[in-house]
Design a protein around this motif. Structure first.
Motif, PDB file in Angstrom:
ATOM      1  N   ASN A 114      38.752  44.618  35.166  1.00  0.00           N
ATOM      2  CA  ASN A 114      39.309  44.428  33.965  1.00  0.00           C
ATOM      3  C   ASN A 114      40.178  43.150  33.712  1.00  0.00           C
ATOM      4  O   ASN A 114      40.346  42.175  34.524  1.00  0.00           O
ATOM      5  CB  ASN A 114      39.858  45.248  32.959  1.00  0.00           C
ATOM      6  N   ARG A 115      39.308  42.101  32.671  1.00  0.00           N
ATOM      7  CA  ARG A 115      40.331  41.117  31.799  1.00  0.00           C
ATOM      8  C   ARG A 115      41.699  40.893  32.722  1.00  0.00           C
ATOM      9  O   ARG A 115      41.635  39.566  33.211  1.00  0.00           O
ATOM     10  CB  ARG A 115      40.167  40.583  31.244  1.00  0.00           C
ATOM     11  N   SER A 116      42.810  41.516  32.800  1.00  0.00           N
ATOM     12  CA  SER A 116      44.141  41.722  32.868  1.00  0.00           C
ATOM     13  C   SER A 116      44.579  41.497  34.167  1.00  0.00           C
ATOM     14  O   SER A 116      45.280  40.499  34.717  1.00  0.00           O
ATOM     15  CB  SER A 116      45.187  43.082  32.594  1.00  0.00           C
ATOM     16  N   ASN A 117      43.718  42.084  35.071  1.00  0.00           N
ATOM     17  CA  ASN A 117      43.632  41.770  36.947  1.00  0.00           C
ATOM     18  C   ASN A 117      43.076  40.982  37.341  1.00  0.00           C
ATOM     19  O   ASN A 117      42.814  40.741  38.499  1.00  0.00           O
ATOM     20  CB  ASN A 117      43.611  43.127  37.758  1.00  0.00           C
ATOM     21  N   ALA A 118      41.724  40.721  36.859  1.00  0.00           N
ATOM     22  CA  ALA A 118      40.847  39.856  37.512  1.00  0.00           C
ATOM     23  C   ALA A 118      40.007  38.522  36.034  1.00  0.00           C
ATOM     24  O   ALA A 118      38.576  39.197  36.474  1.00  0.00           O
ATOM     25  CB  ALA A 118      39.644  40.361  38.068  1.00  0.00           C
ATOM     26  N   LYS A 119      41.015  37.690  36.194  1.00  0.00           N
ATOM     27  CA  LYS A 119      40.476  36.666  34.722  1.00  0.00           C
ATOM     28  C   LYS A 119      39.228  35.759  35.124  1.00  0.00           C
ATOM     29  O   LYS A 119      37.852  35.934  34.429  1.00  0.00           O
ATOM     30  CB  LYS A 119      41.397  36.284  34.143  1.00  0.00           C
ATOM     31  N   GLU A 120      39.268  35.586  36.259  1.00  0.00           N
ATOM     32  CA  GLU A 120      38.276  34.657  36.766  1.00  0.00           C
ATOM     33  C   GLU A 120      36.728  35.007  36.772  1.00  0.00           C
ATOM     34  O   GLU A 120      35.644  34.977  36.245  1.00  0.00           O
ATOM     35  CB  GLU A 120      38.852  33.395  37.818  1.00  0.00           C
ATOM     36  N   GLU A 121      37.112  36.479  37.797  1.00  0.00           N
ATOM     37  CA  GLU A 121      36.041  37.288  37.728  1.00  0.00           C
ATOM     38  C   GLU A 121      34.856  37.768  36.100  1.00  0.00           C
ATOM     39  O   GLU A 121      34.694  37.281  36.196  1.00  0.00           O
ATOM     40  CB  GLU A 121      35.828  38.695  38.680  1.00  0.00           C
ATOM     41  N   PHE A 122      36.172  37.996  35.346  1.00  0.00           N
ATOM     42  CA  PHE A 122      35.575  38.462  34.256  1.00  0.00           C
ATOM     43  C   PHE A 122      34.910  37.578  33.112  1.00  0.00           C
ATOM     44  O   PHE A 122      33.929  38.010  32.883  1.00  0.00           O
ATOM     45  CB  PHE A 122      37.126  39.193  33.138  1.00  0.00           C
ATOM     46  N   ARG A 173      10.029  37.269  40.815  1.00  0.00           N
ATOM     47  CA  ARG A 173       9.176  38.321  40.995  1.00  0.00           C
ATOM     48  C   ARG A 173       9.949  39.552  40.754  1.00  0.00           C
ATOM     49  O   ARG A 173       8.856  40.559  40.358  1.00  0.00           O
ATOM     50  CB  ARG A 173       8.683  38.642  42.706  1.00  0.00           C
ATOM     51  N   VAL A 174      11.135  39.844  40.237  1.00  0.00           N
ATOM     52  CA  VAL A 174      11.717  40.707  39.522  1.00  0.00           C
ATOM     53  C   VAL A 174      11.867  41.236  37.823  1.00  0.00           C
ATOM     54  O   VAL A 174      11.826  40.267  37.703  1.00  0.00           O
ATOM     55  CB  VAL A 174      13.177  40.861  39.836  1.00  0.00           C
ATOM     56  N   ARG A 175      10.205  42.237  38.258  1.00  0.00           N
ATOM     57  CA  ARG A 175      10.677  42.946  36.603  1.00  0.00           C
ATOM     58  C   ARG A 175      11.777  43.746  35.791  1.00  0.00           C
ATOM     59  O   ARG A 175      12.428  43.581  35.089  1.00  0.00           O
ATOM     60  CB  ARG A 175       9.757  43.638  36.392  1.00  0.00           C
ATOM     61  N   ARG A 176      12.412  44.557  36.886  1.00  0.00           N
ATOM     62  CA  ARG A 176      13.054  45.638  36.532  1.00  0.00           C
ATOM     63  C   ARG A 176      14.731  45.408  37.541  1.00  0.00           C
ATOM     64  O   ARG A 176      14.556  45.349  38.677  1.00  0.00           O
ATOM     65  CB  ARG A 176      12.953  46.727  36.944  1.00  0.00           C
ATOM     66  N   LEU A 177      15.978  44.922  37.060  1.00  0.00           N
ATOM     67  CA  LEU A 177      17.157  45.115  37.739  1.00  0.00           C
ATOM     68  C   LEU A 177      18.005  45.759  37.598  1.00  0.00           C
ATOM     69  O   LEU A 177      17.964  46.298  36.553  1.00  0.00           O
ATOM     70  CB  LEU A 177      17.638  43.462  38.069  1.00  0.00           C
ATOM     71  N   HIS A 178      18.694  45.775  38.753  1.00  0.00           N
ATOM     72  CA  HIS A 178      20.105  46.854  38.610  1.00  0.00           C
ATOM     73  C   HIS A 178      21.453  46.796  39.112  1.00  0.00           C
ATOM     74  O   HIS A 178      21.224  46.609  40.198  1.00  0.00           O
ATOM     75  CB  HIS A 178      19.380  48.739  39.165  1.00  0.00           C
ATOM     76  N   THR A 179      22.308  46.078  38.693  1.00  0.00           N
ATOM     77  CA  THR A 179      22.656  45.553  39.375  1.00  0.00           C
ATOM     78  C   THR A 179      24.422  46.586  38.763  1.00  0.00           C
ATOM     79  O   THR A 179      24.793  46.943  37.358  1.00  0.00           O
ATOM     80  CB  THR A 179      23.194  44.263  38.739  1.00  0.00           C
ATOM     81  N   PHE A 180      25.058  46.561  40.307  1.00  0.00           N
ATOM     82  CA  PHE A 180      26.755  47.230  39.641  1.00  0.00           C
ATOM     83  C   PHE A 180      27.434  46.535  40.075  1.00  0.00           C
ATOM     84  O   PHE A 180      27.351  45.983  41.626  1.00  0.00           O
ATOM     85  CB  PHE A 180      26.341  48.069  40.943  1.00  0.00           C
ATOM     86  N   ILE A 181      28.131  45.245  40.139  1.00  0.00           N
ATOM     87  CA  ILE A 181      29.584  44.623  39.800  1.00  0.00           C
ATOM     88  C   ILE A 181      31.060  45.159  40.404  1.00  0.00           C
ATOM     89  O   ILE A 181      31.098  46.198  39.518  1.00  0.00           O
ATOM     90  CB  ILE A 181      29.690  43.589  38.881  1.00  0.00           C
ATOM     91  N   ASN A 182      31.318  45.388  41.567  1.00  0.00           N
ATOM     92  CA  ASN A 182      32.834  46.197  41.517  1.00  0.00           C
ATOM     93  C   ASN A 182      33.620  44.189  42.053  1.00  0.00           C
ATOM     94  O   ASN A 182      33.180  43.682  42.366  1.00  0.00           O
ATOM     95  CB  ASN A 182      32.511  46.849  43.638  1.00  0.00           C
ATOM     96  N   PRO A 183      35.358  45.048  42.016  1.00  0.00           N
ATOM     97  CA  PRO A 183      35.561  43.621  42.139  1.00  0.00           C
ATOM     98  C   PRO A 183      35.893  43.124  43.432  1.00  0.00           C
ATOM     99  O   PRO A 183      35.502  44.643  45.122  1.00  0.00           O
ATOM    100  CB  PRO A 183      37.268  44.617  42.441  1.00  0.00           C
ATOM    101  N   SER A 184      35.630  42.404  43.820  1.00  0.00           N
ATOM    102  CA  SER A 184      35.296  40.934  45.252  1.00  0.00           C
ATOM    103  C   SER A 184      36.518  40.281  45.710  1.00  0.00           C
ATOM    104  O   SER A 184      36.605  40.140  46.536  1.00  0.00           O
ATOM    105  CB  SER A 184      33.985  40.351  45.173  1.00  0.00           C
ATOM    106  N   ALA A 185      37.354  40.703  45.603  1.00  0.00           N
ATOM    107  CA  ALA A 185      38.367  39.725  45.659  1.00  0.00           C
ATOM    108  C   ALA A 185      39.062  40.781  47.328  1.00  0.00           C
ATOM    109  O   ALA A 185      38.440  42.053  47.609  1.00  0.00           O
ATOM    110  CB  ALA A 185      40.538  40.180  45.254  1.00  0.00           C
ATOM    111  N   PRO A 186      39.489  39.696  48.220  1.00  0.00           N
ATOM    112  CA  PRO A 186      39.534  38.653  48.169  1.00  0.00           C
ATOM    113  C   PRO A 186      38.675  37.573  48.562  1.00  0.00           C
ATOM    114  O   PRO A 186      38.615  36.676  49.160  1.00  0.00           O
ATOM    115  CB  PRO A 186      40.633  38.578  49.690  1.00  0.00           C
ATOM    116  N   TYR A 187      37.180  38.520  48.508  1.00  0.00           N
ATOM    117  CA  TYR A 187      36.106  37.394  49.123  1.00  0.00           C
ATOM    118  C   TYR A 187      35.709  36.355  48.037  1.00  0.00           C
ATOM    119  O   TYR A 187      35.434  37.161  46.410  1.00  0.00           O
ATOM    120  CB  TYR A 187      35.011  38.389  48.956  1.00  0.00           C
ATOM    121  N   VAL A 188      34.483  35.150  47.944  1.00  0.00           N
ATOM    122  CA  VAL A 188      33.864  35.174  46.805  1.00  0.00           C
ATOM    123  C   VAL A 188      32.999  35.478  45.797  1.00  0.00           C
ATOM    124  O   VAL A 188      32.470  36.670  47.019  1.00  0.00           O
ATOM    125  CB  VAL A 188      33.626  33.668  47.341  1.00  0.00           C
ATOM    126  N   PRO A 189      33.201  36.330  45.280  1.00  0.00           N
ATOM    127  CA  PRO A 189      32.106  37.073  43.938  1.00  0.00           C
ATOM    128  C   PRO A 189      31.075  35.751  43.998  1.00  0.00           C
ATOM    129  O   PRO A 189      30.902  34.647  44.160  1.00  0.00           O
ATOM    130  CB  PRO A 189      33.109  37.084  42.901  1.00  0.00           C
TER     131      PRO A 189
END
Length: 397
Positions: free
Chosen positions: A107-115, A61-77
């Motif tokens: 960034n990639r250096s401190n969160a490779k999997e999330e990156f 149903r979504v036509r316009r999406l605004h998403t903001f991704i924060n570091p999520s550790a220690p939770y499952v992203p």
């Protein structure tokens, strides 16, 4: 009858989504985690078949999406759980506009999997229906986003807005033969390095790559670099964009810019080649009228209402005022930097111009950029940066 009302109402509610969390809250694996005064949604396990069916039902149903991704550790992203759908149609298949923002602390250096998960999630959101795209991420992401592939994945792309803290303009270039329908192009560079390290040919390398996009209506580039742009450079570029309505090249640095090469001759060329122009902002030398300038006839001048000059040098010269009256007969506002520069002289020019334009000293280059990209009514430019993007440039500001 109840269903006939319910379905259109649900479509309207979900048409614009300001956070993916709103979809995740409906999943059986969703958990609400408290962080001080705030809460966030996380997923306790990978998505089940029922969860994926819920995601598809809601996200379609979504036509316009605004998403903001924060570091999520220690939770499952959550974005990691969404990167393996049964097929791409399960994840926002009808998206028209996407604002994709990633925290500068990730960034990639401190969160490779999330990156890596964020990169995969980004590509899953790209599709043939997408026409507007805003990207605001740390500079390390752009090489992995493979931006040259975007016009191939999104053949209907019309609006492109890129905000980067880096100066890697080479990785944000597009294959112009694949994006000739592009109409609105916005770049904001937030380079955190000494301001005197200016490339010798800035900004032509960025914009020349888009000269095949002849349908462009809006171009805005905001950079901390002092713009090394001469009259011939400007004319060679703008010849390719006869449909331009808005053209802004901002110097947003805190240091005083290097000597200005652009003159009123270049401004006259801009007006001549862009007959639909209504707003522009440039730094140019307005201390003298070009000696051999032959302005076109009065009837051919574009209906420019706003001219941003900011720190442009000018003299309180009647010749300059008369020339500006000739080439800008419809001018209503002159944007000037009151903090430093030549604002007293520009104030004098306003009093001598035939249209008596008002002088605006409260509209910084950054604020104008956000007015263009966000259509915001807010006066606080940083607040405007974080509000919902209206996906079009406001015409009357």
């Amino acid at each position: 009858m109840r269903r006939a009302f319910h379905e259109p109402a649900m479509d309207l509610i979900w048409e614009t989504l300001t956070a993916v969390d709103l979809t995740l809250q409906n999943l059986s694996s969703a958990r609400i985690v408290s962080e001080g005064r705030n809460t966030r949604v996380t997923l306790s396990r990978p998505l089940s078949d029922n969860d994926w069916n819920t995601v598809r039902r809601l996200s379609s149903r979504v036509r316009r999406l605004h998403t903001f991704i924060n570091p999520s550790a220690p939770y499952v992203p959550w974005f990691g759980c969404l990167t393996s759908p049964p097929d791409p149609s399960f994840l926002f298949p009808n998206l028209r506009a996407l604002s994709f923002r990633v925290s500068i602390f990730l960034n990639r250096s401190n969160a490779k999997e999330e990156f890596q998960a964020i990169v995969r999630f980004f590509f899953l959101l790209l599709g043939p229906h997408l026409s507007a795209l805003r990207i605001t991420t740390p500079g390390a992401f752009y090489a992995h986003f493979d931006l040259p592939s975007i016009p191939l994945l999104c053949p209907n792309i019309r609006i492109l807005d890129i905000v980067t803290p880096d100066d890697r303009w080479d990785v944000i270039s597009m294959p112009t033969e694949a994006c000739k329908a592009l109409k609105l192009l916005l770049f904001l560079f937030l380079k955190i390095k000494p301001y005197d390290q200016t490339p010798s040919t800035w900004p032509p390398p960025v914009l020349e790559r888009y000269q095949a996009c002849r349908q462009l209506r809006v171009i805005a580039l905001d950079t901390p670099y002092s713009l090394t742009l001469a009259d011939n450079d400007l004319e060679d570029m703008i010849k390719a964009w006869p449909h331009l309505e808005v053209f802004h090249l901002f110097y947003g640095g805190t240091e005083y810019p290097s000597p200005v090469q652009l003159t009123l001759r270049g401004v006259t060329a801009l007006l001549f080649h862009c007959p639909k122009l209504t707003h522009f902002a440039l730094t140019f030398d307005a201390t003298r009228v070009p000696e051999d300038a032959v302005p076109p006839s009065h009837e051919t001048y574009p209906p420019v209402k706003y001219m941003g000059v900011y720190r442009s040098p000018v003299l309180d010269s009647s010749d300059v005022a008369a020339y500006l009256s000739t080439i800008l007969p419809y001018l209503e506002i002159i944007g000037v930097d009151e903090r430093q520069g030549y604002w007293p002289e520009w104030r004098w020019i306003c009093t001598q111009h035939d249209k008596r334009p008002t002088m605006d000293v409260d509209r910084s280059p950054m604020k104008v950029y956000f007015l263009l990209s966000a259509g915001s009514k807010y006066t606080n430019e940083w607040l405007a940066c974080n509000t919902e993007w209206d996906w079009h440039s406001r015409r009357n500001w």
